[in-house]
Scaffold this motif. Structure first.
Motif, PDB file in Angstrom:
ATOM      1  N   ILE A   1      -2.376  -3.939 -10.033  1.00  0.00           N
ATOM      2  CA  ILE A   1      -2.244  -2.560  -9.585  1.00  0.00           C
ATOM      3  C   ILE A   1      -3.657  -2.019  -9.409  1.00  0.00           C
ATOM      4  O   ILE A   1      -4.421  -1.937 -10.368  1.00  0.00           O
ATOM      5  CB  ILE A   1      -1.466  -1.688 -10.588  1.00  0.00           C
ATOM      6  N   LEU A   2      -4.006  -1.723  -8.169  1.00  0.00           N
ATOM      7  CA  LEU A   2      -5.326  -1.202  -7.845  1.00  0.00           C
ATOM      8  C   LEU A   2      -5.195   0.239  -7.398  1.00  0.00           C
ATOM      9  O   LEU A   2      -4.198   0.611  -6.766  1.00  0.00           O
ATOM     10  CB  LEU A   2      -5.955  -2.041  -6.730  1.00  0.00           C
ATOM     11  N   TYR A   3      -6.198   1.039  -7.705  1.00  0.00           N
ATOM     12  CA  TYR A   3      -6.139   2.464  -7.395  1.00  0.00           C
ATOM     13  C   TYR A   3      -7.291   2.905  -6.505  1.00  0.00           C
ATOM     14  O   TYR A   3      -8.401   2.393  -6.619  1.00  0.00           O
ATOM     15  CB  TYR A   3      -6.264   3.298  -8.679  1.00  0.00           C
ATOM     16  N   ILE A   4      -7.005   3.870  -5.672  1.00  0.00           N
ATOM     17  CA  ILE A   4      -8.018   4.718  -5.067  1.00  0.00           C
ATOM     18  C   ILE A   4      -7.731   6.083  -5.684  1.00  0.00           C
ATOM     19  O   ILE A   4      -6.639   6.629  -5.515  1.00  0.00           O
ATOM     20  CB  ILE A   4      -7.889   4.785  -3.534  1.00  0.00           C
ATOM     21  N   THR A   5      -8.692   6.617  -6.428  1.00  0.00           N
ATOM     22  CA  THR A   5      -8.485   7.878  -7.143  1.00  0.00           C
ATOM     23  C   THR A   5      -9.151   9.042  -6.412  1.00  0.00           C
ATOM     24  O   THR A   5      -9.867   8.848  -5.425  1.00  0.00           O
ATOM     25  CB  THR A   5      -9.085   7.792  -8.558  1.00  0.00           C
ATOM     26  N   MET A   6      -8.944  10.219  -6.935  1.00  0.00           N
ATOM     27  CA  MET A   6      -9.595  11.404  -6.369  1.00  0.00           C
ATOM     28  C   MET A   6     -11.116  11.267  -6.455  1.00  0.00           C
ATOM     29  O   MET A   6     -11.830  11.676  -5.538  1.00  0.00           O
ATOM     30  CB  MET A   6      -9.132  12.681  -7.070  1.00  0.00           C
ATOM     31  N   ASP A   7     -11.607  10.663  -7.532  1.00  0.00           N
ATOM     32  CA  ASP A   7     -13.050  10.426  -7.654  1.00  0.00           C
ATOM     33  C   ASP A   7     -13.546   9.487  -6.559  1.00  0.00           C
ATOM     34  O   ASP A   7     -14.624   9.687  -5.994  1.00  0.00           O
ATOM     35  CB  ASP A   7     -13.402   9.842  -9.034  1.00  0.00           C
TER      36      ASP A   7
ATOM     37  N   ILE B   1       0.851  -1.188   0.000  1.00  0.00           N
ATOM     38  CA  ILE B   1       0.000   0.000   0.000  1.00  0.00           C
ATOM     39  C   ILE B   1       0.888   1.240   0.000  1.00  0.00           C
ATOM     40  O   ILE B   1       1.830   1.341   0.780  1.00  0.00           O
ATOM     41  CB  ILE B   1      -0.936   0.059   1.229  1.00  0.00           C
ATOM     42  N   SER B   2       0.555   2.165  -0.893  1.00  0.00           N
ATOM     43  CA  SER B   2       1.294   3.429  -0.943  1.00  0.00           C
ATOM     44  C   SER B   2       0.378   4.502  -1.522  1.00  0.00           C
ATOM     45  O   SER B   2      -0.786   4.268  -1.798  1.00  0.00           O
ATOM     46  CB  SER B   2       2.566   3.285  -1.796  1.00  0.00           C
ATOM     47  N   GLY B   3       0.935   5.683  -1.682  1.00  0.00           N
ATOM     48  CA  GLY B   3       0.168   6.794  -2.225  1.00  0.00           C
ATOM     49  C   GLY B   3       0.818   8.105  -1.858  1.00  0.00           C
ATOM     50  O   GLY B   3       2.011   8.157  -1.555  1.00  0.00           O
ATOM     51  N   TYR B   4       0.014   9.127  -1.872  1.00  0.00           N
ATOM     52  CA  TYR B   4       0.525  10.477  -1.652  1.00  0.00           C
ATOM     53  C   TYR B   4       1.139  10.667  -0.266  1.00  0.00           C
ATOM     54  O   TYR B   4       0.669  10.101   0.721  1.00  0.00           O
ATOM     55  CB  TYR B   4      -0.602  11.498  -1.822  1.00  0.00           C
ATOM     56  N   ARG B   5       2.163  11.492  -0.217  1.00  0.00           N
ATOM     57  CA  ARG B   5       2.693  11.963   1.064  1.00  0.00           C
ATOM     58  C   ARG B   5       1.717  13.021   1.568  1.00  0.00           C
ATOM     59  O   ARG B   5       1.015  13.661   0.781  1.00  0.00           O
ATOM     60  CB  ARG B   5       4.085  12.576   0.918  1.00  0.00           C
ATOM     61  N   ASN B   6       1.673  13.229   2.850  1.00  0.00           N
ATOM     62  CA  ASN B   6       0.706  14.172   3.420  1.00  0.00           C
ATOM     63  C   ASN B   6       0.817  15.561   2.790  1.00  0.00           C
ATOM     64  O   ASN B   6      -0.191  16.188   2.470  1.00  0.00           O
ATOM     65  CB  ASN B   6       0.845  14.241   4.943  1.00  0.00           C
ATOM     66  N   TYR B   7       2.026  16.055   2.578  1.00  0.00           N
ATOM     67  CA  TYR B   7       2.207  17.408   2.031  1.00  0.00           C
ATOM     68  C   TYR B   7       1.769  17.509   0.569  1.00  0.00           C
ATOM     69  O   TYR B   7       1.427  18.592   0.101  1.00  0.00           O
ATOM     70  CB  TYR B   7       3.660  17.877   2.201  1.00  0.00           C
ATOM     71  N   GLU B   8       1.756  16.378  -0.150  1.00  0.00           N
ATOM     72  CA  GLU B   8       1.348  16.403  -1.557  1.00  0.00           C
ATOM     73  C   GLU B   8      -0.149  16.659  -1.717  1.00  0.00           C
ATOM     74  O   GLU B   8      -0.592  17.083  -2.780  1.00  0.00           O
ATOM     75  CB  GLU B   8       1.712  15.085  -2.249  1.00  0.00           C
TER      76      GLU B   8
ATOM     77  N   LEU C   1      -1.925  -1.466  -3.832  1.00  0.00           N
ATOM     78  CA  LEU C   1      -3.063  -0.562  -3.735  1.00  0.00           C
ATOM     79  C   LEU C   1      -2.479   0.826  -3.584  1.00  0.00           C
ATOM     80  O   LEU C   1      -1.763   1.095  -2.619  1.00  0.00           O
ATOM     81  CB  LEU C   1      -3.929  -0.920  -2.520  1.00  0.00           C
ATOM     82  N   LEU C   2      -2.753   1.678  -4.549  1.00  0.00           N
ATOM     83  CA  LEU C   2      -2.199   3.029  -4.534  1.00  0.00           C
ATOM     84  C   LEU C   2      -3.314   4.056  -4.446  1.00  0.00           C
ATOM     85  O   LEU C   2      -4.251   4.016  -5.241  1.00  0.00           O
ATOM     86  CB  LEU C   2      -1.404   3.311  -5.814  1.00  0.00           C
ATOM     87  N   LEU C   3      -3.207   4.938  -3.481  1.00  0.00           N
ATOM     88  CA  LEU C   3      -4.075   6.106  -3.486  1.00  0.00           C
ATOM     89  C   LEU C   3      -3.354   7.085  -4.393  1.00  0.00           C
ATOM     90  O   LEU C   3      -2.372   7.714  -4.005  1.00  0.00           O
ATOM     91  CB  LEU C   3      -4.255   6.686  -2.082  1.00  0.00           C
ATOM     92  N   TYR C   4      -3.799   7.110  -5.625  1.00  0.00           N
ATOM     93  CA  TYR C   4      -3.064   7.863  -6.635  1.00  0.00           C
ATOM     94  C   TYR C   4      -3.968   8.141  -7.822  1.00  0.00           C
ATOM     95  O   TYR C   4      -4.751   7.289  -8.219  1.00  0.00           O
ATOM     96  CB  TYR C   4      -1.840   7.056  -7.109  1.00  0.00           C
ATOM     97  N   ASP C   5      -3.832   9.306  -8.361  1.00  0.00           N
ATOM     98  CA  ASP C   5      -4.577   9.695  -9.552  1.00  0.00           C
ATOM     99  C   ASP C   5      -3.567  10.271 -10.530  1.00  0.00           C
ATOM    100  O   ASP C   5      -2.855  11.221 -10.198  1.00  0.00           O
ATOM    101  CB  ASP C   5      -5.630  10.743  -9.170  1.00  0.00           C
TER     102      ASP C   5
END
Length: 180
Positions: A165-171, A9-16, A136-140
């Motif tokens: 590769i699975l995503y959690i997007t902004m939507d 699991i990964s994704g944006y850093r808090n500041y991003e 699983l990436l929180l990424y758009d």
């Protein structure tokens, strides 16, 4: 998703994503989305979740997994790129990661040395990809961040290996914010 046993699991850093306070309402929405996705993955066979421990999505995901351990047979692994990965963090952030490390089922670093070169980061990514069945990436892709490098490596890895590769997007986050 096929039966996956270990998920990165990964994704944006808090500041991003503009999150600088523990009480930021965005965190609750992100955790809600992570929890929903993780439960689905658990129901499909995931038993381990790995993170590197980066601030932002990975720390929030760890908190979600630790919460889910109360209901599900799952394990959390925290594998950093090198020793002393968290050494330069401020005291508050070090306390947050220390709490996670104390509760994780497995903690290690790919390199047994402090930071020396970007090669340690490349080795870390390669290790994580070869020791997981999917990510699983929180990424758009419309909003690039540091995770774009992990995503690019995962896509290259996927060309020669069975890798989801699975995503959690902004939507997805938008939908989570307005759902019960």
């Amino acid at each position: 998703m096929q039966t996956s046993q270990t998920i990165l699991i990964s994704g944006y850093r808090n500041y991003e994503i503009g999150v600088f306070q523990e009480k930021d309402p965005k965190i609750a929405v992100i955790k809600k989305s992570l929890k929903s996705s993780c439960i689905q993955l658990i129901e499909e066979g995931a038993t381990w979740f790995l993170i590197s421990g980066a601030l932002g999505v990975e720390v929030w995901a760890a908190e979600v997994i630790l919460e889910l351990k109360q209901e599900y047979e799952v394990s959390l692994g925290v594998i950093s790129a090198y020793t002393e990965f968290y050494a330069k963090w401020n005291e508050k952030n070090q306390q947050v990661i220390q709490t996670i490390l104390e509760q994780a089922d497995f903690v290690d670093a790919v390199s047994r040395k402090p930071y020396e070169s970007p090669q340690q980061l490349k080795n870390h990514t390669q290790f994580l990809l070869t020791h997981t069945n999917g990510c699983l990436l929180l990424y758009d892709e419309e909003y690039p961040g540091k995770s774009q490098y992990l995503l690019a490596d995962a896509k290259r890895y996927q060309l020669e290996h069975s890798y989801e590769i699975l995503y959690i997007t902004m939507d997805d986050l938008q939908n989570a914010a307005y759902s019960d």
